[in-house]
Design a protein around this motif. Structure first.
Motif, mmCIF file in Angstrom:
data_model
loop_
_atom_site.group_PDB
_atom_site.id
_atom_site.type_symbol
_atom_site.label_atom_id
_atom_site.label_comp_id
_atom_site.label_asym_id
_atom_site.label_seq_id
_atom_site.Cartn_x
_atom_site.Cartn_y
_atom_site.Cartn_z
ATOM 1 N N VAL A 151 18.058 -0.726 1.293
ATOM 2 C CA VAL A 151 17.251 -1.606 0.429
ATOM 3 C C VAL A 151 17.620 -1.445 -1.049
ATOM 4 N N GLN A 152 18.742 -0.780 -1.303
ATOM 5 C CA GLN A 152 19.296 -0.657 -2.650
ATOM 6 C C GLN A 152 18.332 0.001 -3.630
ATOM 7 N N LEU A 153 17.752 1.117 -3.193
ATOM 8 C CA LEU A 153 16.852 1.846 -4.078
ATOM 9 C C LEU A 153 17.252 3.319 -4.210
ATOM 10 N N SER A 154 18.473 3.642 -3.799
ATOM 11 C CA SER A 154 18.907 5.047 -3.819
ATOM 12 C C SER A 154 18.766 5.660 -5.201
ATOM 13 N N ASP A 155 19.053 4.886 -6.233
ATOM 14 C CA ASP A 155 18.996 5.448 -7.589
ATOM 15 C C ASP A 155 17.567 5.690 -8.062
ATOM 16 N N ARG A 156 16.576 5.164 -7.317
ATOM 17 C CA ARG A 156 15.178 5.392 -7.702
ATOM 18 C C ARG A 156 14.508 6.427 -6.821
ATOM 19 N N ALA A 157 15.285 7.070 -5.931
ATOM 20 C CA ALA A 157 14.715 7.921 -4.878
ATOM 21 C C ALA A 157 13.703 8.938 -5.387
ATOM 22 N N ASN A 158 13.992 9.578 -6.519
ATOM 23 C CA ASN A 158 13.110 10.647 -6.982
ATOM 24 C C ASN A 158 12.100 10.182 -8.017
ATOM 25 N N GLY A 159 12.096 8.875 -8.284
ATOM 26 C CA GLY A 159 11.151 8.339 -9.250
ATOM 27 C C GLY A 159 9.829 7.993 -8.593
ATOM 28 N N LYS A 160 8.872 7.646 -9.421
ATOM 29 C CA LYS A 160 7.562 7.235 -8.933
ATOM 30 C C LYS A 160 7.601 5.795 -8.443
ATOM 31 N N VAL A 161 6.573 5.410 -7.715
ATOM 32 C CA VAL A 161 6.486 4.064 -7.163
ATOM 33 C C VAL A 161 6.018 3.066 -8.230
ATOM 34 N N GLU A 162 5.111 3.530 -9.084
ATOM 35 C CA GLU A 162 4.448 2.612 -10.020
ATOM 36 C C GLU A 162 5.387 1.798 -10.910
ATOM 37 N N PRO A 163 6.428 2.435 -11.488
ATOM 38 C CA PRO A 163 7.290 1.636 -12.379
ATOM 39 C C PRO A 163 8.182 0.621 -11.664
ATOM 40 N N ASN A 219 0.839 -1.199 0.000
ATOM 41 C CA ASN A 219 0.000 0.000 0.000
ATOM 42 C C ASN A 219 0.873 1.247 0.000
ATOM 43 N N LEU A 220 1.870 1.219 -0.862
ATOM 44 C CA LEU A 220 2.705 2.398 -1.066
ATOM 45 C C LEU A 220 1.854 3.485 -1.706
ATOM 46 N N ASP A 221 2.310 4.730 -1.594
ATOM 47 C CA ASP A 221 1.507 5.845 -2.088
ATOM 48 C C ASP A 221 1.930 6.213 -3.509
ATOM 49 N N PRO A 222 1.094 5.917 -4.505
ATOM 50 C CA PRO A 222 1.490 6.168 -5.902
ATOM 51 C C PRO A 222 1.558 7.657 -6.248
ATOM 52 N N ASP A 223 0.976 8.518 -5.399
ATOM 53 C CA ASP A 223 1.020 9.959 -5.665
ATOM 54 C C ASP A 223 2.351 10.576 -5.234
ATOM 55 N N LEU A 224 3.161 9.787 -4.520
ATOM 56 C CA LEU A 224 4.413 10.326 -3.984
ATOM 57 C C LEU A 224 5.600 9.621 -4.627
ATOM 58 N N THR A 225 6.766 10.262 -4.548
ATOM 59 C CA THR A 225 7.970 9.614 -5.054
ATOM 60 C C THR A 225 8.412 8.542 -4.059
ATOM 61 N N VAL A 226 9.398 7.763 -4.484
ATOM 62 C CA VAL A 226 9.950 6.704 -3.642
ATOM 63 C C VAL A 226 10.426 7.299 -2.305
#
Lengths: 315, 266
Positions: free
Chosen positions: A129-141, A93-100
């Motif tokens: 959790v090895q997601l630093s490179d996705r920090a400013n991206g959206k959750v959906e992709p 239930n992550l928030d798709p309206d917000l960035t990672v």
């Protein structure tokens, strides 16, 4: 004399019951989870694992019985307890309206953390959790495994005393599962108390120091993975498949009577429980039986579950 | 007693955390902004087409002993409608989507945040959205000479109250919704209120029975309160209208929080 706080179980339940109308989801279970433990609920869908987790997570009030989380009452002190829990729900239930990153910083605010502290922890956890490179991206992709890792990072944002993971790797591909297990194992090494539900035997064996097997809302067995296997199964299991197995497995089971300690006919194969698999196979051949395939393997929790309930875990 | 019980458990920090989630979502992209902007224009278009256009045919209007242009009569009503629809859009469509599909509140309620705090944060946000609409709308009214800057300032807090009242009741309705089909029912109800609440004609024009019926419905009180302030016709009646709206706000909020707890904390 009262016990020291550190010795108190983080979770204590006696006769815990959850009913929904006429349906009893959790039917009088007793539990104790100590600090630093990795504790698992193993059971098929509908066994009452998630209902138990929701009561422990203080979002669902017990119907009856006693429940103490971190020494407190989940109904009266719910908000205080939830402030010290990390929850990774079964469905993301992550928030798709917000960035990672905002998913973590926003969540931190719900725990009363300052914006600066939230940002600091978010960066640290994204690294973990090895997601630093996705920090400013959206959750959906994000892939399923990435989303789950982000959910786990979110559960860690308040530096919880107790992390609840409801089927953390369900629906993930093997590679994603292994990465997740490795991260969870690190949490465990840091001394975080983990409570997880799973219907994967390998997951329970990998991660849990101790577990309970649930079926129909009840606890049917409890112990370490090893001790459960020792108590309810044999060291090895021989899997025999016969060419005409689908109809004849019960008949083959009768012919195999006395081979090993126990024989279980399943629809697609016959299981022979024996401490020495090879000598059991020799005995099968000595009796003139010619299975199409023979597999000798170590006993798993799946065998424990099968023995306890007569059913396999994942249909 | 109930209010003190609630107040003692509510944390302003957690309420503002719920609000700040929505501020974050605002940055997410143009889609939310399109919804925001389109919601503003509807009442403005009614004001220009009916208030100004039809008003030219109707001429001046005398209500309660005061004569005013038809546009000056309709404008405060459109202002009240704008406060209502701004807040309602937030606590119905957006709230329902977060409640049922995005599971936003399930994630929030796993933290120390309580249902009443979620409800308060969402309602505050809805009121802010409605107030952005009404603030601009009042600017348009002043520019068109339909009210004075002073009365516009007096009416602005009243429109915030209208937003709170409709936002709270809308949120409660959202917690009862089964699916999107129920929203059609709500839109129809909203449209009926829009047409008959003394918006385009004084309620005294209707037969007495209808007039009483209208006086029981909420938008009537919103329109009367806002119109009184915009046109500078003050009276004790305004306090009654404000009280009606305040009851809606508190009652709706409480019911919404209770329903949310029943729905999510089982």
């Amino acid at each position: 004399m009262s016990r020291r706080v550190a010795d108190q179980p983080l979770i204590f339940a006696r006769g815990l019951v959850k009913r929904f109308g006429d349906f009893t989801a959790v039917d009088g279970i007793d539990l104790e989870v100590a600090p630093g433990e990795a504790f698992g609920f193993l059971g098929p869908n509908g066994a009452g694992k998630s209902s138990t987790m929701r009561m422990i997570g203080c979002v669902s009030a017990p119907t009856s019985g006693e429940l103490r989380i971190l020494g407190m009452d989940p109904v009266r002190d719910g908000a205080t307890i939830r402030g010290r829990l990390g929850v990774c729900p079964q469905l993301d239930n992550l928030d798709p309206d917000l960035t990672v990153r905002e998913n973590l910083t926003t969540y931190a605010r719900y725990f009363g953390l300052s914006r600066a502290e939230g940002r600091r922890r978010a960066d640290e956890l994204l690294e973990f959790v090895q997601l630093s490179d996705r920090a400013n991206g959206k959750v959906e992709p994000l892939s399923g495994g990435m989303k789950r890792r982000l959910t786990i990072a979110r559960a860690m944002v308040n530096e919880p005393d107790l992390v609840l993971l409801d089927e953390p790797t369900t629906g993930l591909d093997p590679q994603a599962r292994h990465l997740l297990w490795e991260r969870l194992f690190r949490l465990k090494q840091r001394g975080t108390t983990l409570v997880l539900t799973t219907h994967y035997m390998d997951e329970a064996e990998q991660l849990c120091d101790r577990l309970v097997v649930m079926d129909g809302g009840k606890i049917v067995a409890e112990g370490s993975p090893r001790s459960l296997i020792q108590s309810y199964s044999t060291a090895e299991v021989v899997e025999l498949r016969f060419p005409d197995g689908l109809d004849g497995n019960a008949g083959y089971a009768a012919k195999l009577d006395g081979v090993g300690e126990r024989v279980d006919p399943l629809p697609d194969r016959v299981l022979v429980y024996a401490d020495d698999g090879d000598s059991a196979v020799a005995e099968v051949h000595r009796r003139g039986l010619t299975p199409a395939s023979v597999l000798v393997r170590r006993s798993t929790l799946e065998d424990v579950f099968l023995h306890l309930t007569g059913r396999t875990l994942v249909d | 007693m109930m209010t003190t019980l609630v107040a003692s458990r509510v944390s302003p920090g957690r309420v503002s955390a719920v609000i700040s989630r929505n501020v974050g979502a605002l940055r997410s992209g143009p889609s939310y902004w399109i919804v925001l902007v389109s919601g503003f224009f509807e009442p403005l278009l009614y004001l220009l087409s009916i208030g100004v256009g039809v008003g030219a045919l109707v001429g001046d209007l005398t209500v309660g002993g005061r004569t005013m242009s038809y546009a000056a009569f309709v404008a405060p009503a459109m202002l009240a409608v704008s406060a209502m629809s701004g807040a309602l859009a937030e606590t119905t469509f957006n709230f329902f989507f977060k409640l049922k599909y995005m599971k936003t509140f399930e994630a929030v309620l796993a933290t120390p945040v309580r249902p009443i705090e979620v409800a308060m944060g969402e309602l505050t946000w809805a009121m802010v959205r409605g107030s952005v609409y009404t603030g601009i709308f009042l600017g348009v009214m002043v520019a068109l000479g339909l009210t004075t800057p002073g009365w516009a300032l007096a009416a602005f807090p009243a429109t915030a109250l209208v937003g709170l009242a409709f936002g709270a009741v809308g949120m409660w309705i959202s917690t009862l919704m089964r699916g999107w089909q129920d929203f059609d029912l709500m839109s129809t109800g909203q449209f009926a209120l829009f047409l008959f609440s003394g918006t385009f004609s004084p309620v005294q024009n209707y037969p007495l029975g209808v007039e009483i019926l209208i006086q029981l419905t909420p938008l009537y009180h919103a329109v009367e309160l806002v119109r009184g302030l915009c046109t500078g016709v003050l009276g004790v009646g305004l306090a009654g209208h404000a009280a009606y709206l305040a009851v809606m706000a508190v009652g709706g909020l409480w019911l919404a929080a209770r329903r949310m707890e029943k729905r999510l904390c089982v």
